[in-house]
Design a protein around this motif. Structure first.
Motif, PDB file in Angstrom:
ATOM      1  N   ARG A  99       0.831  -1.206   0.000  1.00 56.10           N
ATOM      2  CA  ARG A  99       0.000   0.000   0.000  1.00 56.10           C
ATOM      3  C   ARG A  99       0.863   1.253   0.000  1.00 56.10           C
ATOM      4  N   LEU A 100       1.953   1.220   0.761  1.00 55.24           N
ATOM      5  CA  LEU A 100       2.873   2.357   0.783  1.00 55.24           C
ATOM      6  C   LEU A 100       3.478   2.590  -0.595  1.00 55.24           C
ATOM      7  N   ALA A 101       3.919   1.516  -1.232  1.00 53.00           N
ATOM      8  CA  ALA A 101       4.547   1.638  -2.544  1.00 53.00           C
ATOM      9  C   ALA A 101       3.556   2.164  -3.581  1.00 53.00           C
ATOM     10  N   LYS A 102       2.338   1.677  -3.514  1.00 45.92           N
ATOM     11  CA  LYS A 102       1.316   2.114  -4.466  1.00 45.92           C
ATOM     12  C   LYS A 102       1.004   3.598  -4.318  1.00 45.92           C
ATOM     13  N   LEU A 103       1.079   4.092  -3.096  1.00 44.29           N
ATOM     14  CA  LEU A 103       0.736   5.489  -2.833  1.00 44.29           C
ATOM     15  C   LEU A 103       1.869   6.463  -3.138  1.00 44.29           C
ATOM     16  N   GLY A 104       3.130   6.042  -2.950  1.00 44.34           N
ATOM     17  CA  GLY A 104       4.200   7.025  -3.020  1.00 44.34           C
ATOM     18  C   GLY A 104       5.375   6.738  -3.931  1.00 44.34           C
ATOM     19  N   ASP A 138       8.711   6.522  -9.755  1.00 44.26           N
ATOM     20  CA  ASP A 138       9.588   6.362 -10.912  1.00 44.26           C
ATOM     21  C   ASP A 138      10.724   5.385 -10.617  1.00 44.26           C
ATOM     22  N   TRP A 139      11.596   5.177 -11.600  1.00 45.98           N
ATOM     23  CA  TRP A 139      12.657   4.180 -11.515  1.00 45.98           C
ATOM     24  C   TRP A 139      13.662   4.489 -10.415  1.00 45.98           C
ATOM     25  N   LEU A 140      13.942   5.772 -10.177  1.00 47.17           N
ATOM     26  CA  LEU A 140      14.959   6.114  -9.180  1.00 47.17           C
ATOM     27  C   LEU A 140      14.498   5.717  -7.780  1.00 47.17           C
ATOM     28  N   GLN A 141      13.243   5.960  -7.470  1.00 45.00           N
ATOM     29  CA  GLN A 141      12.744   5.567  -6.162  1.00 45.00           C
ATOM     30  C   GLN A 141      12.832   4.050  -5.976  1.00 45.00           C
ATOM     31  N   TRP A 142      12.535   3.294  -7.024  1.00 43.33           N
ATOM     32  CA  TRP A 142      12.640   1.835  -6.920  1.00 43.33           C
ATOM     33  C   TRP A 142      14.096   1.391  -6.806  1.00 43.33           C
ATOM     34  N   VAL A 157      -1.125   9.499   2.205  1.00 44.08           N
ATOM     35  CA  VAL A 157      -1.434   9.001   3.536  1.00 44.08           C
ATOM     36  C   VAL A 157      -0.792   7.630   3.681  1.00 44.08           C
ATOM     37  N   VAL A 158       0.155   7.423   4.588  1.00 43.45           N
ATOM     38  CA  VAL A 158       0.903   6.182   4.689  1.00 43.45           C
ATOM     39  C   VAL A 158       0.627   5.445   5.987  1.00 43.45           C
ATOM     40  N   PRO A 159       0.524   4.196   5.750  1.00 39.31           N
ATOM     41  CA  PRO A 159       0.324   3.495   6.960  1.00 39.31           C
ATOM     42  C   PRO A 159       1.624   3.322   7.740  1.00 39.31           C
ATOM     43  N   ALA A 168      11.408   6.389  -0.553  1.00 46.79           N
ATOM     44  CA  ALA A 168      11.861   5.182  -1.243  1.00 46.79           C
ATOM     45  C   ALA A 168      12.714   4.319  -0.321  1.00 46.79           C
ATOM     46  N   ALA A 169      13.555   4.959   0.492  1.00 43.59           N
ATOM     47  CA  ALA A 169      14.356   4.207   1.458  1.00 43.59           C
ATOM     48  C   ALA A 169      13.458   3.474   2.447  1.00 43.59           C
TER      49      ALA A 169
END
Length: 393
Positions: free
Chosen positions: A138-143, A146-150, A197-199, A326-327
């Motif tokens: 859910r966190l990944a889907k929300l925030g 792009d490739w750099l964050q991954w 909004v992050v869990p 991303a971290a």
């Protein structure tokens, strides 16, 4: 948009305290559900804030390290009743969860060597891994955009699992990379920051509080409370490294149980600190640990949040937030790998974890219901598989 804290009256302060006591007692579902509930009740029902003020509160607190729901509560209380209202509302939000988790800590300390308790956590432990993975999705889907964050997340995953590096360094490094790539140092195009909004064992020995231990607990959790960037789950690798490896306060099984308690109780995952504190140093250990984990949130909201409200549109600030976010994803995935080695040790725990993950994605089962179901499975199956379970490290 500029907001100012209202001047509180006694009635308004009492109303604030009652609201956050109720929210803290019934606040199941993680940060997404809690923030959504606050927005619904405080904007639509109570009319304490406008929709724009609430959205801004969420965006500002999402840019700070710390448990999101608690920080939004503190910020809203500050807007409603000023400086002292922020302290009152924040601690009223935390108090019910503290009482519940401290009581669970006491029960575990004095009943943890009983077979039914061990059986419950045999079933619950793999479900906790599923809960962490689902929250991370859910966190990944929300925030993640792009490739750099991954790429940052992948590096942090590898470092967390292989090197067990200091989490703070990962976040600082990722934030710097984010500034360089998304910020305005080398290009003029500003980054956009969406509103996101992050869990979320061995038989225990009755803990004894000493001044030295209480001091170490306070300092440790003050540091941990300053590193919860993106989600309370982010500090799981940091806690495991400190509590299990550095200080030896808990073994790996006890640590996983502590994480489970944090995830199934109302309020943020970082309430794990209360449970840990009780195991290490009894009641006063739980008090000191709770203060340590939450105090940075109060200071950040009251000191840093007003500054962020003025500079949140700065491209470099946004770049740091995106890199650190991303971290957070990478370290949470790393925590899943590390904890999964502890929780999953035979075919049945593999099955429990897999079925739990499917239930979360397919039917959106609530955390308490999932934990209750897997606890029952543990109670039924543990006596049949006890030799295999004992061999799991």
């Amino acid at each position: 948009m500029t907001t100012t804290a209202a001047v509180p009256g006694r009635g308004r302060m009492a109303e604030l305290a009652l609201y956050f006591l109720r929210l803290g007692f019934l606040g199941f579902g993680g940060p997404v559900a809690l923030v959504g509930q606050m927005e619904r009740e405080l904007v639509n029902d109570k009319k304490w804030l406008s929709k724009e003020e609430m959205r801004e509160s969420i965006a500002i607190c999402q840019s700070l390290p710390g448990p999101l729901a608690i920080q939004v509560g503190i910020y809203v209380a500050w807007l409603r009743c000023g400086f002292w209202g922020a302290w009152l509302g924040g601690w009223c939000f935390i108090l019910p969860n503290f009482v519940i988790v401290a009581a669970l800590g006491a029960l575990y300390v004095y009943l943890g060597d009983l077979q039914p308790v061990t059986a419950i956590f045999y079933g619950v432990s793999p479900a906790v891994i599923a809960l962490i993975l689902h929250s991370c999705y859910r966190l990944a889907k929300l925030g993640m955009e792009d490739w750099l964050q991954w790429a940052i997340a992948g590096v942090c995953l590898v470092v967390t699992v292989i090197l067990l590096a200091e989490v703070a360094l990962l976040f600082i490094g990722a934030g710097i990379v984010g500034i360089l790539y998304y910020g305005s140092i080398f290009k003029r195009t500003p980054a956009t920051l969406p509103i996101v909004v992050v869990p979320a064992a061995a038989a225990p020995i009755a803990p004894v509080a000493t001044g030295s231990t209480l001091g170490k607990l306070l300092l440790f959790f003050l540091k941990a409370g300053s590193l919860t960037f993106g989600s309370g789950l982010v500090i799981v690798p940091f806690l495991e490294q400190g509590l299990v490896q550095q200080y030896g306060w808990l073994d790996e099984r006890q640590f996983l149980i502590a994480v489970a308690i944090g995830m199934i109780s109302p309020g943020p995952v970082v309430i794990t600190a209360t449970f840990v504190g009780y195991l290490v140093a009894g009641f006063w250990g739980s008090v000191v640990s709770t203060i340590g984990i939450f105090l940075p949130s109060f200071l950040l909201v009251l000191i840093v949040a007003p500054l962020l409200a003025r500079h949140r549109e700065n491209a470099n600030v946004q770049g740091f937030v995106k890199g650190a976010y991303a971290a957070a994803i990478g370290t949470i995935l790393g925590a899943c790998v590390l904890l999964g080695k502890i929780a999953i040790g035979d075919w049945l725990t593999v099955a429990i974890g897999a079925v739990s993950l499917v239930a979360l994605f397919r039917w959106k089962v609530s955390n308490p219901l999932l934990i209750a179901a897997t606890a029952v499975v543990g109670l039924i199956t543990y006596p049949l598989l006890q030799p295999a379970w004992v061999m799991v490290k």
